[in-house]
Motif scaffolding. Structure first.
Motif, PDB file in Angstrom:
ATOM      1  N   UNK A 183       0.832  -1.201   0.000  1.00 22.72           N
ATOM      2  CA  UNK A 183       0.000   0.000   0.000  1.00 22.72           C
ATOM      3  C   UNK A 183       0.873   1.259   0.000  1.00 22.72           C
ATOM      4  N   UNK A 184       1.917   1.273   0.828  1.00 20.48           N
ATOM      5  CA  UNK A 184       2.831   2.427   0.878  1.00 20.48           C
ATOM      6  C   UNK A 184       3.519   2.597  -0.480  1.00 20.48           C
ATOM      7  N   UNK A 185       3.990   1.502  -1.056  1.00 22.09           N
ATOM      8  CA  UNK A 185       4.671   1.560  -2.354  1.00 22.09           C
ATOM      9  C   UNK A 185       3.733   2.107  -3.425  1.00 22.09           C
ATOM     10  N   UNK A 186       2.500   1.627  -3.429  1.00 19.36           N
ATOM     11  CA  UNK A 186       1.513   2.103  -4.396  1.00 19.36           C
ATOM     12  C   UNK A 186       1.256   3.603  -4.227  1.00 19.36           C
ATOM     13  N   UNK A 187       1.123   4.061  -2.980  1.00 18.30           N
ATOM     14  CA  UNK A 187       0.879   5.475  -2.721  1.00 18.30           C
ATOM     15  C   UNK A 187       2.086   6.338  -3.107  1.00 18.30           C
ATOM     16  N   UNK A 188       3.281   5.826  -2.884  1.00 21.51           N
ATOM     17  CA  UNK A 188       4.490   6.549  -3.315  1.00 21.51           C
ATOM     18  C   UNK A 188       4.485   6.723  -4.833  1.00 21.51           C
ATOM     19  N   UNK A 189       4.131   5.661  -5.556  1.00 19.70           N
ATOM     20  CA  UNK A 189       4.104   5.718  -7.024  1.00 19.70           C
ATOM     21  C   UNK A 189       3.024   6.678  -7.518  1.00 19.70           C
ATOM     22  N   UNK A 190       1.855   6.627  -6.898  1.00 16.77           N
ATOM     23  CA  UNK A 190       0.759   7.514  -7.301  1.00 16.77           C
ATOM     24  C   UNK A 190       1.129   8.977  -7.059  1.00 16.77           C
ATOM     25  N   UNK A 191       1.789   9.234  -5.931  1.00 21.23           N
ATOM     26  CA  UNK A 191       2.187  10.606  -5.616  1.00 21.23           C
ATOM     27  C   UNK A 191       3.288  11.069  -6.571  1.00 21.23           C
ATOM     28  N   UNK A 192       4.205  10.168  -6.921  1.00 18.52           N
ATOM     29  CA  UNK A 192       5.247  10.504  -7.908  1.00 18.52           C
ATOM     30  C   UNK A 192       4.621  10.894  -9.238  1.00 18.52           C
ATOM     31  N   UNK A 193       3.619  10.155  -9.646  1.00 17.83           N
ATOM     32  CA  UNK A 193       2.940  10.442 -10.900  1.00 17.83           C
ATOM     33  C   UNK A 193       2.274  11.819 -10.849  1.00 17.83           C
ATOM     34  N   UNK A 194       1.592  12.101  -9.733  1.00 17.05           N
ATOM     35  CA  UNK A 194       0.972  13.423  -9.563  1.00 17.05           C
ATOM     36  C   UNK A 194       2.022  14.522  -9.635  1.00 17.05           C
ATOM     37  N   UNK A 195       3.117  14.347  -8.911  1.00 16.73           N
ATOM     38  CA  UNK A 195       4.195  15.356  -8.920  1.00 16.73           C
ATOM     39  C   UNK A 195       4.714  15.577 -10.328  1.00 16.73           C
ATOM     40  N   UNK A 196       4.963  14.489 -11.035  1.00 23.35           N
ATOM     41  CA  UNK A 196       5.497  14.579 -12.397  1.00 23.35           C
ATOM     42  C   UNK A 196       4.536  15.337 -13.305  1.00 23.35           C
ATOM     43  N   UNK A 197       3.248  14.984 -13.267  1.00 23.78           N
ATOM     44  CA  UNK A 197       2.277  15.653 -14.129  1.00 23.78           C
ATOM     45  C   UNK A 197       2.160  17.144 -13.794  1.00 23.78           C
TER      46      UNK A 197
END
Length: 190
Positions: free
Chosen positions: A136-150
């Motif tokens: 769950x933490x890994x998934x949230x880190x990836x989702x937040x990275x995607x948001x930051x990138x966009x």
């Protein structure tokens, strides 16, 4: 370390995470910063909401913006202040009492302890065990990275566009005669 009690708190670049803590019969927040720890009489979601407002936007606006930008509908990461790289993600639904908010900027890596617990190593070499699965933490880190990138892509695109508009050459002259400050000027004829 004894927690310092505070009345007001805004998330800032030093905030690593905010977790709920039972204090008497109420839910308070334990706030962990890079070099300090606080106890707030507000719930974690209230602190996140107030912090969004502190940086000039409301929580619902940030949620809706994230939904539009990256399409997430559940456990949405929040860009509290993109210009200062303050992005937080919830460990569960933000409306659940046990939701912990973690700063994306400070996480070095999550380490699985067991199926329901994760040790999070932070960039300042501190680590904390949290009652959340590592996946769950890994998934949230990836989702937040995607948001930051966009978001950063859009900000940089607009900065490049602004730079171009400010730096572009004066209109190209299409005629054989040109005018300078209202005076007619003749071009050289060869």
């Amino acid at each position: 370390m004894k927690l310092k009690q505070i009345e007001e708190y805004e998330v800032n670049p030093f905030t690593m995470f905010i977790k709920p803590i039972v204090y008497g019969s109420k839910i308070y927040s334990e706030i962990i910063e890079v070099e300090d720890e606080f106890l707030s009489p507000f719930k974690p979601l209230d602190i996140i909401r107030n912090s969004c407002e502190y940086y000039g936007c409301d929580y619902e606006g940030r949620r809706n913006g994230t939904k539009q930008l990256v399409g997430y509908a559940h456990k949405i990461p929040i860009a509290i202040d993109p210009t200062n790289r303050i992005f937080f993600f919830p460990t569960t639904s933000p409306n659940r009492q046990e939701c912990i908010w973690i700063s994306h900027e400070h996480v070095k890596k999550p380490v699985r302890i067991n199926p329901q617990e994760t040790l999070i190593l932070f960039n300042n070499n501190q680590s904390f065990e949290l009652p959340v699965s590592c996946s769950s933490i890994t998934s949230q880190l990836e989702r937040t990275s995607y948001l930051r990138t966009k978001l950063m892509q859009r900000i940089e695109h607009n900065e490049r566009k602004s730079f171009y508009l400010m730096q572009r050459p004066k209109s190209l002259e299409a005629s054989e005669e040109s005018f300078e400050y209202g005076k007619k000027k003749m071009k050289d004829k060869h």
